[in-house]
Design a protein around this motif. Structure first.
Motif, PDB file in Angstrom:
ATOM      1  N   THR A  49       0.825  -1.211   0.000  1.00  0.00           N
ATOM      2  CA  THR A  49       0.000   0.000   0.000  1.00  0.00           C
ATOM      3  C   THR A  49       0.856   1.256   0.000  1.00  0.00           C
ATOM      4  N   GLY A  50       1.921   1.237   0.794  1.00  0.00           N
ATOM      5  CA  GLY A  50       2.809   2.394   0.850  1.00  0.00           C
ATOM      6  C   GLY A  50       3.724   2.515  -0.353  1.00  0.00           C
ATOM      7  N   GLY A  51       3.860   1.401  -1.101  1.00  0.00           N
ATOM      8  CA  GLY A  51       4.796   1.398  -2.224  1.00  0.00           C
ATOM      9  C   GLY A  51       6.238   1.449  -1.763  1.00  0.00           C
ATOM     10  N   TRP A  52       6.505   0.844  -0.606  1.00  0.00           N
ATOM     11  CA  TRP A  52       7.842   0.913  -0.011  1.00  0.00           C
ATOM     12  C   TRP A  52       8.563  -0.431  -0.111  1.00  0.00           C
ATOM     13  N   HIS A  53       9.868  -0.377  -0.355  1.00  0.00           N
ATOM     14  CA  HIS A  53      10.716  -1.547  -0.193  1.00  0.00           C
ATOM     15  C   HIS A  53      10.958  -1.727   1.305  1.00  0.00           C
ATOM     16  N   HIS A  54      11.223  -2.950   1.734  1.00  0.00           N
ATOM     17  CA  HIS A  54      11.437  -3.160   3.164  1.00  0.00           C
ATOM     18  C   HIS A  54      12.309  -4.386   3.384  1.00  0.00           C
ATOM     19  N   GLN A  55      12.855  -4.483   4.584  1.00  0.00           N
ATOM     20  CA  GLN A  55      13.663  -5.636   4.970  1.00  0.00           C
ATOM     21  C   GLN A  55      13.499  -5.877   6.462  1.00  0.00           C
ATOM     22  N   VAL A  56      13.694  -7.110   6.874  1.00  0.00           N
ATOM     23  CA  VAL A  56      13.553  -7.475   8.286  1.00  0.00           C
ATOM     24  C   VAL A  56      14.771  -6.998   9.076  1.00  0.00           C
ATOM     25  N   TYR A  57      14.501  -6.398  10.234  1.00  0.00           N
ATOM     26  CA  TYR A  57      15.592  -6.023  11.150  1.00  0.00           C
ATOM     27  C   TYR A  57      15.741  -7.095  12.233  1.00  0.00           C
ATOM     28  N   ILE A  58      14.630  -7.469  12.838  1.00  0.00           N
ATOM     29  CA  ILE A  58      14.661  -8.493  13.885  1.00  0.00           C
ATOM     30  C   ILE A  58      13.307  -9.195  13.923  1.00  0.00           C
ATOM     31  N   LYS A  59      13.309 -10.487  14.233  1.00  0.00           N
ATOM     32  CA  LYS A  59      12.045 -11.205  14.345  1.00  0.00           C
ATOM     33  C   LYS A  59      12.199 -12.348  15.337  1.00  0.00           C
ATOM     34  N   GLY A  60      11.080 -12.806  15.843  1.00  0.00           N
ATOM     35  CA  GLY A  60      11.155 -13.910  16.790  1.00  0.00           C
ATOM     36  C   GLY A  60       9.786 -14.405  17.202  1.00  0.00           C
ATOM     37  N   THR A 104      21.939  -3.123   6.796  1.00  0.00           N
ATOM     38  CA  THR A 104      22.430  -2.452   5.594  1.00  0.00           C
ATOM     39  C   THR A 104      22.959  -1.084   6.006  1.00  0.00           C
ATOM     40  N   GLU A 105      23.592  -0.392   5.068  1.00  0.00           N
ATOM     41  CA  GLU A 105      24.149   0.929   5.376  1.00  0.00           C
ATOM     42  C   GLU A 105      23.048   1.906   5.785  1.00  0.00           C
ATOM     43  N   LYS A 106      21.930   1.885   5.041  1.00  0.00           N
ATOM     44  CA  LYS A 106      20.836   2.815   5.349  1.00  0.00           C
ATOM     45  C   LYS A 106      20.183   2.475   6.680  1.00  0.00           C
ATOM     46  N   MET A 107      20.049   1.181   6.962  1.00  0.00           N
ATOM     47  CA  MET A 107      19.463   0.769   8.236  1.00  0.00           C
ATOM     48  C   MET A 107      20.356   1.199   9.386  1.00  0.00           C
ATOM     49  N   GLY A 108      21.666   1.001   9.223  1.00  0.00           N
ATOM     50  CA  GLY A 108      22.608   1.402  10.263  1.00  0.00           C
ATOM     51  C   GLY A 108      22.545   2.889  10.540  1.00  0.00           C
ATOM     52  N   ALA A 109      22.398   3.687   9.476  1.00  0.00           N
ATOM     53  CA  ALA A 109      22.310   5.148   9.640  1.00  0.00           C
ATOM     54  C   ALA A 109      21.026   5.517  10.378  1.00  0.00           C
ATOM     55  N   VAL A 148      -3.610  -9.445  15.525  1.00  0.00           N
ATOM     56  CA  VAL A 148      -2.402  -8.972  14.841  1.00  0.00           C
ATOM     57  C   VAL A 148      -2.402  -7.453  14.875  1.00  0.00           C
ATOM     58  N   LYS A 149      -1.191  -6.872  14.979  1.00  0.00           N
ATOM     59  CA  LYS A 149      -1.078  -5.421  15.080  1.00  0.00           C
ATOM     60  C   LYS A 149       0.175  -4.954  14.358  1.00  0.00           C
ATOM     61  N   THR A 150       0.145  -3.692  13.924  1.00  0.00           N
ATOM     62  CA  THR A 150       1.352  -3.051  13.422  1.00  0.00           C
ATOM     63  C   THR A 150       1.450  -1.670  14.041  1.00  0.00           C
ATOM     64  N   GLU A 151       2.681  -1.232  14.281  1.00  0.00           N
ATOM     65  CA  GLU A 151       2.913   0.052  14.933  1.00  0.00           C
ATOM     66  C   GLU A 151       4.200   0.661  14.378  1.00  0.00           C
ATOM     67  N   PRO A 152       4.136   1.886  13.814  1.00  0.00           N
ATOM     68  CA  PRO A 152       5.371   2.533  13.346  1.00  0.00           C
ATOM     69  C   PRO A 152       6.247   2.920  14.528  1.00  0.00           C
ATOM     70  N   LEU A 153       7.544   2.731  14.389  1.00  0.00           N
ATOM     71  CA  LEU A 153       8.490   3.029  15.465  1.00  0.00           C
ATOM     72  C   LEU A 153       9.305   4.289  15.183  1.00  0.00           C
ATOM     73  N   GLY A 154       9.222   4.791  13.948  1.00  0.00           N
ATOM     74  CA  GLY A 154      10.000   5.967  13.583  1.00  0.00           C
ATOM     75  C   GLY A 154      11.274   5.597  12.845  1.00  0.00           C
ATOM     76  N   ASN A 155      11.794   6.577  12.075  1.00  0.00           N
ATOM     77  CA  ASN A 155      13.035   6.389  11.302  1.00  0.00           C
ATOM     78  C   ASN A 155      12.979   5.193  10.356  1.00  0.00           C
ATOM     79  N   GLY A 156      11.768   4.859   9.882  1.00  0.00           N
ATOM     80  CA  GLY A 156      11.618   3.778   8.920  1.00  0.00           C
ATOM     81  C   GLY A 156      11.414   2.402   9.526  1.00  0.00           C
ATOM     82  N   PHE A 157      11.427   2.291  10.853  1.00  0.00           N
ATOM     83  CA  PHE A 157      11.222   1.006  11.524  1.00  0.00           C
ATOM     84  C   PHE A 157       9.741   0.844  11.863  1.00  0.00           C
ATOM     85  N   ARG A 158       9.260  -0.398  11.762  1.00  0.00           N
ATOM     86  CA  ARG A 158       7.852  -0.683  12.039  1.00  0.00           C
ATOM     87  C   ARG A 158       7.740  -2.053  12.704  1.00  0.00           C
TER      88      ARG A 158
END
Length: 228
Positions: A49-60, A104-109, A148-158
């Protein structure tokens, strides 16, 4: 798999009880299969819906057990707090079921751009999961629930989370007690494109706040002049 103190004591003494817990875990896992699919659909649809690329940072995924006699919202929240802290443990020695992906570099920044990232994300996980658990009700009234829920965390993290819970009785191991089981699946994803949008929203809000402050000062000044 985690246990409250009473559960841990029973598990340490009886092999049959450990087998019983594994059976309950398998049963809830099967019941929650649809919830897991719903979580993955939520992730896919959010970024589509957002038209965004994304990648996993952490999961469990974690499963916790608690006797009804031990149940309290505070004890449940302690478990949730421990899960949140586990998300930010040593990436080389993570608890079972918790995995951190390569940055990734962008994630680290983006991570460097968030002050107290660990504390903030842990608090968000705590708020989301404890809010859902609280809505499920006490152990004595607990029937199968899932959300199920989703919540934006800021700086591109969700944060994406699925929570399932159920309660069981067993004459073999308990007389009047019942056992509650909670299963949490969570994933934190990162999108550089969502980060850009969030930055724009923050800039817009700052401008709006400045305009509001300016209007307020202007009105105060006009009132003072009118009085004079």
């Amino acid at each position: 798999m985690g246990h409250s103190p009473s559960i841990a004591e029973l598990a340490a003494k009886r092999t049959a009880f450990n087998d019983y817990l594994k059976t309950l875990e398998s049963q809830l896992d099967q019941k929650a299969a649809g919830t897991e699919r719903a979580l993955q659909d939520l992730i896919t649809n959010t970024y589509k819906t957002g038209g965004w690329h994304h990648q996993v940072y952490i999961k469990g995924q974690k499963t916790e057990f608690m006797l009804s006699s031990d149940w309290s919202l505070n004890n449940v929240k302690k478990i949730i707090g421990a899960i949140g802290k586990a998300m930010f443990g040593n990436s080389k020695d993570m608890p079972n079921g918790i995995n951190i992906e390569a940055e990734t570099e962008k994630m680290g920044a983006a991570i460097k751009g968030m002050a107290n990232l660990e504390l903030y994300m842990t608090a968000k996980v705590f708020d989301v999961l404890s809010g859902v658990i609280e809505s499920f009700g006490s152990s004595s009234s607990l029937t199968y629930h899932t959300e199920v829920k989703t919540e934006p965390l800021g700086n591109g993290f969700r944060l994406f989370a699925a929570i399932s819970a159920d309660s069981f009785k067993s004459n073999e191991f308990f007389k009047s007690d019942s056992i509650s089981e909670y299963m949490y699946t969570f994933e934190v994803h990162f999108s550089d494109q969502e980060a850009s949008q969030q930055a724009s929203i923050m800039i817009t809000k700052l401008y709006e706040d400045q305009i509001t402050a300016f209007v307020q000062k202007s009105e105060d000044l006009l009132r003072r002049c009118h009085v004079v």
